[in-house]
Scaffold this active site. Structure first.
Site, PDB file in Angstrom:
ATOM      1  N   GLY A   1       4.527  14.968   6.722  1.00  0.00           N
ATOM      2  CA  GLY A   1       5.982  14.308   7.272  1.00  0.00           C
ATOM      3  C   GLY A   1       5.526  13.325   8.126  1.00  0.00           C
ATOM      4  O   GLY A   1       4.508  12.664   8.106  1.00  0.00           O
TER       5      GLY A   1
ATOM      6  N   ILE B   1       4.558  12.996  11.499  1.00  0.00           N
ATOM      7  CA  ILE B   1       3.423  13.215  12.281  1.00  0.00           C
ATOM      8  C   ILE B   1       2.328  13.309  11.272  1.00  0.00           C
ATOM      9  O   ILE B   1       1.094  13.074  11.304  1.00  0.00           O
ATOM     10  CB  ILE B   1       3.570  14.348  13.223  1.00  0.00           C
ATOM     11  N   GLY B   2       2.447  14.195  10.116  1.00  0.00           N
ATOM     12  CA  GLY B   2       1.230  14.433   9.336  1.00  0.00           C
ATOM     13  C   GLY B   2       0.653  13.136   8.686  1.00  0.00           C
ATOM     14  O   GLY B   2      -0.679  12.856   8.686  1.00  0.00           O
TER      15      GLY B   2
ATOM     16  N   ARG C   1      13.779  18.280  15.173  1.00  0.00           N
ATOM     17  CA  ARG C   1      15.186  18.361  15.817  1.00  0.00           C
ATOM     18  C   ARG C   1      15.927  17.287  15.544  1.00  0.00           C
ATOM     19  O   ARG C   1      15.457  16.082  15.284  1.00  0.00           O
ATOM     20  CB  ARG C   1      15.240  18.824  17.206  1.00  0.00           C
TER      21      ARG C   1
ATOM     22  N   ARG D   1      14.676  22.214  21.206  1.00  0.00           N
ATOM     23  CA  ARG D   1      13.315  22.498  20.669  1.00  0.00           C
ATOM     24  C   ARG D   1      13.583  24.017  19.997  1.00  0.00           C
ATOM     25  O   ARG D   1      13.267  24.433  18.938  1.00  0.00           O
ATOM     26  CB  ARG D   1      12.188  22.273  21.380  1.00  0.00           C
TER      27      ARG D   1
ATOM     28  N   ASN E   1      11.673  27.754  11.536  1.00  0.00           N
ATOM     29  CA  ASN E   1      10.302  27.278  11.905  1.00  0.00           C
ATOM     30  C   ASN E   1       9.225  28.656  12.129  1.00  0.00           C
ATOM     31  O   ASN E   1       8.253  28.527  11.620  1.00  0.00           O
ATOM     32  CB  ASN E   1      10.120  26.441  13.047  1.00  0.00           C
TER      33      ASN E   1
ATOM     34  N   ASN F   1       7.543  22.680  16.346  1.00  0.00           N
ATOM     35  CA  ASN F   1       8.234  23.228  17.524  1.00  0.00           C
ATOM     36  C   ASN F   1       8.994  24.528  17.107  1.00  0.00           C
ATOM     37  O   ASN F   1       9.327  24.611  16.009  1.00  0.00           O
ATOM     38  CB  ASN F   1       9.204  22.204  18.145  1.00  0.00           C
TER      39      ASN F   1
ATOM     40  N   HIS G   1       6.317  23.669  26.498  1.00  0.00           N
ATOM     41  CA  HIS G   1       6.855  22.352  26.029  1.00  0.00           C
ATOM     42  C   HIS G   1       8.388  22.075  25.908  1.00  0.00           C
ATOM     43  O   HIS G   1       8.998  22.388  24.774  1.00  0.00           O
ATOM     44  CB  HIS G   1       5.978  21.820  24.570  1.00  0.00           C
TER      45      HIS G   1
END
Ligand code: TXD
Length: 309
Positions: A12, A14-15, A83, A89, A96, A121, A176
């Site tokens: 997605g 980030i990927g 999110r 998160r 997840n 997350n 985080h």
């Protein structure tokens, strides 16, 4: 000699960004995996076609078949939901967690020798799940959060002082979450303690913005969360492993008593080299830092203790 193989589970926002960074740095060949038909293949082909413009000869492919991640040296996991405005998160935990268990069992089967970097997350619970389900050495499973959070802290300080980010050094510890711990005492600008350059009020304002930075971007984007800087953060960790750079990076690492924490993943400074997480760099905290880290850890512990693995 073969190039390293880097598999990205989740293609997605980030990927895709990580795949491009790997291509630009020629870090290794990329296998993009996603459950969405065609999407990883499309992103990989798009990146392949752009390689002449960056003189990059790495190979990029996309797949829905876990067999294609075999032989991976590094696996970076962003699979899962991001999110939306109004979500924490922690709200992503149940959905997840299910995804992470599936991803982890496939990594265990198809990439048993990989260094695994978890990004999804709620990060501290997801990296814990990854290690428990794979059963991999804790030195080969790490979470990406502190590199991003510390980069945000450094960026805000550089913006405030009008200086180069290269000369701002800072570290964020803990989970985080919005209770993460920017370690103000250790922050320096060109070797000068931050506390000599900014007022306590301004520093607290910057520390608060750092803690809430993820939510600030979610509120602006409305459709998801940050992805350029998270991608850069995960690739910094992967590069330190692949090139045995021994970088000192704040990461979610498994603690065996360091900082008074036993058996959980929490953000601390570690050395990442060719063996993975090679060392946790424990250091003395002052009472205020100790209290803040304990508070952040308690949040992580509550979340992790609530999950069934
Ligand atoms: O610092 C950090 N660790 C955080 C992490 C910084 C920013 C984002 N953070 C989290 O990363 C975020 O909350 C999400 O949980 C992940 C991924 O964020 P991204 O922005 O990349 O989300 P996308 O664009 O929705 O991509 C997730 C992809 C998407 O393409 C899904 O189809 C895929 O995950 N997906 C799966 N892939 C493999 N296997 C399964 N089961 C699966 N389910 C969804």
């Amino acid at each position: 000699m073969k190039r390293p193989k880097i598999s990205l589970i989740g293609a997605g926002n980030i990927g895709g960004e990580m795949a491009e960074r790997i291509m630009l740095k020629e870090l290794g060949d990329v296998m993009l995996f996603d459950v969405v038909e065609g999407m990883p293949q499309g992103k990989a082909l798009d990146l392949m076609e752009g390689r002449p413009l960056d003189d990059s000869d790495v190979q990029l492919s996309g797949t829905q078949d876990y067999k294609d991640i075999e032989g991976s040296d590094v696996v970076i996991v962003t699979a899962g939901l991001a999110r939306k405005p109004g979500m924490s998160r922690d709200d992503l935990l149940q959905i997840n967690l299910k995804i992470m268990k599936d991803v982890a069992s496939n990594i265990k089967e198809h990439a048993p020798n990989a260094f695994v970097i978890v990004v999804s997350n709620p990060l501290d619970a997801m990296v814990y799940t990854m290690q428990k389900v794979t059963g991999f050495s804790t030195s080969k499973v790490v979470g990406m959060a502190g590199v991003l959070d510390s980069s945000r802290f450094r960026a805000f300080i550089a913006m405030e002082l009008g200086v180069s980010v290269q000369d701002v050094h800072a570290m964020v510890l803990g989970g985080h979450g919005d209770d993460m711990v920017p370690v103000v005492r250790l922050c320096s600008v060109g070797g000068i303690p931050l506390t000599e350059l900014l007022s306590a009020e301004k520093i607290e304002e910057i520390a608060k913005r750092t803690r809430m930075a993820g939510g600030e971007i979610v509120g602006l984007l409305k459709t998801g969360s940050a992805y350029f800087s998270p991608a850069a953060s995960a690739i910094e960790m992967a590069e330190s492993y692949l090139k045995d750079k021994k970088r000192i990076l704040p990461c979610a690492a498994y603690l065996n008593g360091e900082f008074g924490i036993q058996g959980y993943y929490v953000g601390v400074p570690v050395v990442i080299g060719g063996e993975g997480v090679e060392k946790v760099l424990e250091f003395k905290l002052d009472p205020e830092e100790e209290k803040a880290l304990q508070g952040s850890f308690e949040h992580v512990k509550r979340l992790v203790d609530s999950i069934e693995i």
